[in-house]
Design a protein around this motif. Structure first.
Motif, PDB file in Angstrom:
ATOM      1  N   VAL A   1      -0.857  -1.907   8.287  1.00 47.84           N
ATOM      2  CA  VAL A   1      -0.963  -2.256   6.805  1.00 47.84           C
ATOM      3  C   VAL A   1      -1.785  -3.728   6.819  1.00 47.84           C
ATOM      4  O   VAL A   1      -2.510  -4.673   6.293  1.00 47.84           O
TER       5      VAL A   1
ATOM      6  N   ALA B   1       5.239   9.167   1.686  1.00 44.07           N
ATOM      7  CA  ALA B   1       5.276  10.542   2.318  1.00 44.07           C
ATOM      8  C   ALA B   1       6.716  10.437   3.044  1.00 44.07           C
ATOM      9  O   ALA B   1       6.945  11.349   2.997  1.00 44.07           O
TER      10      ALA B   1
ATOM     11  N   ARG C   1       0.526  -2.041   0.185  1.00 42.41           N
ATOM     12  CA  ARG C   1      -0.057   0.346  -0.044  1.00 42.41           C
ATOM     13  C   ARG C   1       0.608   1.799  -0.039  1.00 42.41           C
ATOM     14  O   ARG C   1       0.673   2.283   0.653  1.00 42.41           O
TER      15      ARG C   1
ATOM     16  N   PHE D   1      -7.635   1.897   1.573  1.00 49.38           N
ATOM     17  CA  PHE D   1      -5.760   2.352   2.173  1.00 49.38           C
ATOM     18  C   PHE D   1      -4.712   2.658   2.035  1.00 49.38           C
ATOM     19  O   PHE D   1      -4.977   2.138   0.828  1.00 49.38           O
ATOM     20  N   ASN D   2      -4.398   3.837   1.310  1.00 49.80           N
ATOM     21  CA  ASN D   2      -3.431   4.307   0.844  1.00 49.80           C
ATOM     22  C   ASN D   2      -2.337   4.200   2.470  1.00 49.80           C
ATOM     23  O   ASN D   2      -2.218   6.235   2.967  1.00 49.80           O
ATOM     24  N   ALA D   3      -1.183   3.846   2.431  1.00 52.82           N
ATOM     25  CA  ALA D   3      -0.182   4.506   3.810  1.00 52.82           C
ATOM     26  C   ALA D   3       0.492   5.460   3.406  1.00 52.82           C
ATOM     27  O   ALA D   3       1.012   5.577   4.241  1.00 52.82           O
ATOM     28  N   ASN D   4       0.791   6.177   2.132  1.00 54.51           N
ATOM     29  CA  ASN D   4       1.366   7.415   2.139  1.00 54.51           C
ATOM     30  C   ASN D   4       0.744   8.371   2.256  1.00 54.51           C
ATOM     31  O   ASN D   4       0.032   9.951   3.156  1.00 54.51           O
ATOM     32  N   ALA D   5      -1.304   8.639   2.465  1.00 61.55           N
ATOM     33  CA  ALA D   5      -1.686   9.533   2.234  1.00 61.55           C
ATOM     34  C   ALA D   5      -3.048   8.730   3.290  1.00 61.55           C
ATOM     35  O   ALA D   5      -4.213   8.755   2.752  1.00 61.55           O
TER      36      ALA D   5
END
Lengths: 403, 86
Positions: free
Chosen positions: B39, A299, A205, B55-59
């Motif tokens: 995750v 990020a 992800r 779900f995106n772990a970056n945002a």
């Protein structure tokens, strides 16, 4: 210690089928990221990548070769042919006996694995092609380069995920620097844009569905690429004696390990590798004009990398340029440092700094000059190339303009 | 088993706690679940309910899925189960 220069470069990646096309795309800030054209893409949540398109293996290799060459090996050989032809070197006698090839790679023959797992698991076949093992092994590309160019010295493959190519090039540099051999072939490659490869990355992800926007506040993950970058590292006097064209000098490197987390980056580990490369190359921080960032567009990486650069360079961090060319060619994982070294060569030799494209919104946590969206002309004396891998393994190379 | 109980069981297993130690107002941070643990929990939830969690772990804040507490996660899963099983 011997000085080490680059006398040949070759590549194939989503931006171009050779160095000239790739650098042109970087100058123009063009994106090589597009819709993936692979089997079962409809079952993937991530449908984009820096895929090498308009590529016909049959036009470049014969049937016997294709039976042995996975896509990552094909890319490696094409890049090696370009690099070695440009260098003008021919390997025989003593030179052949001492020269070798060190390449970075993470996944090995993922396409070969994917196709053969399909055949035994999905199609229920009980027989596979006899060359599956020699085709998928991680060292296949290095071995085929050694065979095609008669390199009989030290050759091996380095696998440190996203830092593989930088670790490999550091090893090759060290061998020439230490006088073990006058010439080494170095770089790396990757090709994991197949159903299983992309599906595995989806699981974590951290992939973006819509694009790679390093350092931009609205970034939402990485985009995978594929391809190869190969270089000829040559001892300076050896290169001068034969009148070779010199593209840049490799001045030093450093490696560090975070010893912390299997996926989260560490500012301290990154800082130590950057500072170590400066020290190894005997370069003052203020001489650095350009850094090719690891800049994955996640990020975590981009803010950690920005903080590490700010730590090492202090006030000079605001005067240097740092860009992520992954915004254009995607993240080539084990091959990424090799393709990114081309941007360092372009900055040093041609005085053109590749941009970070898709830069839309400033992020206060990445407050550096990321060369947004448009390439820039600048005289650069020293360039660094950062690579910070999953597993916390970091490798930074330092290059100098050759004058 | 209720959705709430199953989600708590998954989160407790990830946190190496007893389900009784996981309350609805616990946050993942309090439970000691880091980004990798999150995750993995989402994967287990997707498998348990045969749903897809956006779900995106970056945002995390932009993902259409609130992870600020166990209660918000349970509410999100209940909504997804209702939508995706409809």
């Amino acid at each position: 210690m011997k000085r080490v220069v680059i006398t040949g470069a070759g590549t194939i990646n989503a931006l171009g089928a050779n160095v000239a096309e790739t650098l042109e795309a970087m100058r123009e800030g063009r994106s090589g990221i597009s819709e993936l054209d692979i089997r079962d893409v409809d079952r993937l949540a991530i449908k984009i990548g820096g895929q090498v398109k308009e590529y016909e293996p049959e036009a470049r290799f014969n049937r016997q070769e294709l039976a042995l060459y996975d896509r990552f090996t094909q890319f490696t050989l094409l890049a090696a042919r370009e690099a070695i032809a440009q260098s003008g070197l021919k390997f025989d006698g003593e030179l052949a006996a001492r020269s070798g090839v060190v390449l970075g790679n993470s996944g090995g023959g993922m396409t070969t694995l994917d196709e053969n797992y399909r055949s035994v698991y999905e199609e229920g076949k009980n027989r596979v092609h006899p060359f599956v093992v020699p085709k998928l092994m991680n060292n296949a590309a290095a071995s085929h380069v050694s065979m095609e160019f008669n390199l009989k010295g030290p050759s091996f493959t380095v696998s440190t995920a996203c830092a593989s190519s930088n670790h490999a090039m550091a090893q090759a540099f060290q061998m020439v620097h230490g006088g073990l051999t006058p010439v080494m072939i170095a770089g790396g490659s990757e090709s994991m844009l197949c159903f299983g490869g992309v599906k595995a990355w989806e699981g974590l992800r951290v992939m973006s569905k819509d694009g790679c926007r390093p350092f931009s506040a609205n970034r939402n993950g990485m985009v995978q690429g594929e391809g190869a970058g190969i270089f000829v590292f040559e001892e300076l006097e050896h290169a001068k004696a034969r009148g070779a064209e010199i593209h840049a000098e490799v001045a030093g490197f450093a490696m560090s390990s975070d010893a912390a987390d299997i996926v989260m980056p560490s500012k301290n580990g990154a800082s130590r590798a950057i500072a170590g490369a400066l020290q190894d190359a005997r370069i003052n921080a203020t001489e650095v004009g350009y850094i090719n960032a690891h800049g994955t567009g996640t990020a975590a990486n981009d803010k950690t990398e920005s903080a590490a650069v700010a730590d090492v360079f202090g006030a000079h961090a605001d005067r240097l340029m740092i860009s992520s060319t992954k915004s254009m060619h995607g993240h080539l994982i084990g091959g990424t440092g090799a393709v990114e070294l081309l941007a360092c060569i372009m900055a040093l030799r041609d005085g053109i700094v590749a941009p970070t494209i898709n830069y839309e919104e400033p992020d206060p946590e990445c407050a550096l000059d990321v060369v947004p969206n448009e390439a820039r002309e600048a005289k650069v004396d020293v360039a660094l190339s950062n690579a910070f891998a999953f597993g916390g393994l970091n490798a930074v190379l330092a290059l100098k303009r050759f004058a | 088993m209720e959705i709430k109980d199953k989600v708590i069981e998954i989160i407790a297993e990830q946190a190496v706690l007893e389900p009784s130690d996981v309350t609805m107002d616990s946050t993942l941070d309090e439970l000691g679940i880091d980004s990798l643990g999150l995750v993995e929990s989402i994967f287990a939830i997707e498998e348990a309910f045969d749903i897809s969690v956006p779900f995106n772990a970056n945002a995390p804040q932009e993902s259409d899925f609130d992870i600020s507490s166990v209660a918000s996660i349970v509410a999100g899963i209940e909504k997804l189960v209702a939508e995706q099983k409809a």
